[in-house]
Design a protein around this motif. Structure first.
Motif, mmCIF file in Angstrom:
data_model
loop_
_atom_site.group_PDB
_atom_site.id
_atom_site.type_symbol
_atom_site.label_atom_id
_atom_site.label_comp_id
_atom_site.label_asym_id
_atom_site.label_seq_id
_atom_site.Cartn_x
_atom_site.Cartn_y
_atom_site.Cartn_z
ATOM 1 N N CYS A 161 -8.750 2.719 5.151
ATOM 2 C CA CYS A 161 -8.792 1.508 4.323
ATOM 3 C C CYS A 161 -7.387 0.934 4.134
ATOM 4 N N LYS A 219 0.991 4.175 -2.764
ATOM 5 C CA LYS A 219 0.823 5.588 -2.415
ATOM 6 C C LYS A 219 1.954 6.417 -3.010
ATOM 7 N N HIS A 275 -7.033 2.601 -1.638
ATOM 8 C CA HIS A 275 -8.298 2.379 -0.926
ATOM 9 C C HIS A 275 -9.379 1.916 -1.894
ATOM 10 N N ALA A 316 -6.830 -1.444 1.831
ATOM 11 C CA ALA A 316 -6.814 -1.907 0.437
ATOM 12 C C ALA A 316 -6.595 -3.407 0.312
ATOM 13 N N ILE A 335 -10.394 -1.346 -6.401
ATOM 14 C CA ILE A 335 -9.304 -0.699 -5.660
ATOM 15 C C ILE A 335 -8.271 -0.296 -6.693
ATOM 16 N N GLU A 353 -13.021 1.813 -3.736
ATOM 17 C CA GLU A 353 -13.982 2.791 -4.245
ATOM 18 C C GLU A 353 -15.274 2.083 -4.612
ATOM 19 N N GLN A 359 0.843 -1.206 0.000
ATOM 20 C CA GLN A 359 0.000 0.000 0.000
ATOM 21 C C GLN A 359 0.879 1.257 0.000
ATOM 22 N N VAL A 398 -17.027 4.080 2.102
ATOM 23 C CA VAL A 398 -15.747 3.630 2.647
ATOM 24 C C VAL A 398 -15.038 4.801 3.335
ATOM 25 N N ASN A 399 -14.546 4.549 4.523
ATOM 26 C CA ASN A 399 -13.662 5.519 5.179
ATOM 27 C C ASN A 399 -12.277 5.335 4.557
ATOM 28 N N THR A 400 -12.045 6.082 3.479
ATOM 29 C CA THR A 400 -10.863 5.800 2.649
ATOM 30 C C THR A 400 -9.548 5.954 3.404
ATOM 31 N N ARG A 401 -9.508 6.848 4.380
ATOM 32 C CA ARG A 401 -8.242 7.053 5.094
ATOM 33 C C ARG A 401 -7.839 5.849 5.919
ATOM 34 N N CYS A 456 -15.472 -6.475 5.765
ATOM 35 C CA CYS A 456 -14.286 -5.622 5.927
ATOM 36 C C CYS A 456 -13.592 -5.872 7.269
#
Ligand code: SF4
Ligand code: SF4
Lengths: 197, 65
Positions: B13, A187, B35, B15, B30, B37, A183, B8-11, B53
């Motif tokens: 996540c 990023k 994250h 992935a 993803i 989507e 990840q 989704v709470n992307t922060r 999740c």
């Protein structure tokens, strides 16, 4: 409507076989490098986590055991476990131990240390494992790496199994060092890409 | 189109893709490995993803629009 099963939905068989082979001949542990390099290469080249999302056999194993076979309380993981501090902290700890293992392997290669035929569980408990060692054509270091790498794989499987029982089936994914690392690579890669355009 | 949608709470996540695997409508991707989507057009708000999740960061909420 259920999602159609793809070929890669059966990779849990490979993961299970890997764990079992380690009980018979420790040299099979080398195969585990695939679970190490494939996710990294996919992240670096393609910039995604397709390995986690599709191919990871260990994740499938946990979702089968915890889901289909009900070996999971299916509770939320505690907040600290999904916090960046813990995830990045565990990544650092895991790789520190990993490099220590590589150093140990090097010492055996160099002949400074004798081969230890044990599997170290949870970085602490040394389990005798000599029955799975039948000699090697190569240096003792080759076998030492196999014991070390299998220790890493078994330890992470045991941790993942415990958090599967306690929390959700694939709780391991929350703090899996490979997952955190891929990840991070994604990023970094996408940040660099958006800066360029 | 149903009203309830997954969010989704992307922060938070990780992935991992567990949500993606269970979604009956293939509404989750993803794309960048960062994250998940949700495709709001496809999502029917069944909540399967939220249950699966491992980080428990998906909620199913009534979408205002
Ligand atoms: S709520 Fe159901 S349809 Fe919507 S994204 Fe989640 S699993 Fe898919
Ligand atoms: S299951 Fe949860 S943590 Fe994993 S990709 Fe989906 S939303 Fe993110």
């Amino acid at each position: 409507m259920k999602q159609k099963k793809k070929w890669y939905d059966y990779l849990w068989i490979a993961s299970l076989t890997y764990l079992i082979l380690g009980f018979f001949n420790i040299l099979f542990a080398w195969l585990g490098l695939l679970c190490f390099f494939i996710p990294l290469l996919i992240a670096v080249i393609k910039g995604n986590k397709a390995y986690c999302n599709k191919y990871c056999g260990r994740g499938q194993l946990f979702s089968l055991a915890g889901g289909r076979f009900g070996l999971s309380r299916k509770k939320d993981v505690p907040g600290w476990m999904k916090s960046p501090y813990f995830r990045y902290g565990f990544l650092i700890f895991f790789f520190t131990m990993f490099f220590q293992m590589l150093w140990n392997t090097y010492l055996v290669f160099a002949g400074t240390k004798n081969l230890g035929t044990a599997v170290t569980l949870l970085w602490t408990f040394r389990l005798p494992w000599h029955w799975a060692y039948h000699g090697t054509f190569f240096s003792d270091g080759v076998a030492q790496f196999a014991f070390g790498f299998y220790s890493v794989m078994l330890t992470s499987t045991v941790l993942g199994f415990v958090t599967m029982l306690l929390f959700k089936p694939r709780s391991w994914c929350v703090y899996c060092p490979m997952g955190t690392m891929t990840q991070l690579i994604c990023k970094a890669k996408h940040k660099a890409a958006s800066r360029k355009s | 189109m149903s009203k309830r949608k997954a969010i989704v709470n992307t922060r938070a996540c990780v992935a991992c893709g567990c949500c993606m695997k269970v979604c009956p409508k293939n509404a989750i991707t993803i794309p960048k490995g960062i994250h998940a989507e949700i495709d709001k057009e496809r999502c029917v708000g069944c909540g399967k993803c939220a249950k699966e999740c491992p980080a428990s960061i998906i909620t199913v909420e009534v979408a205002e629009s």
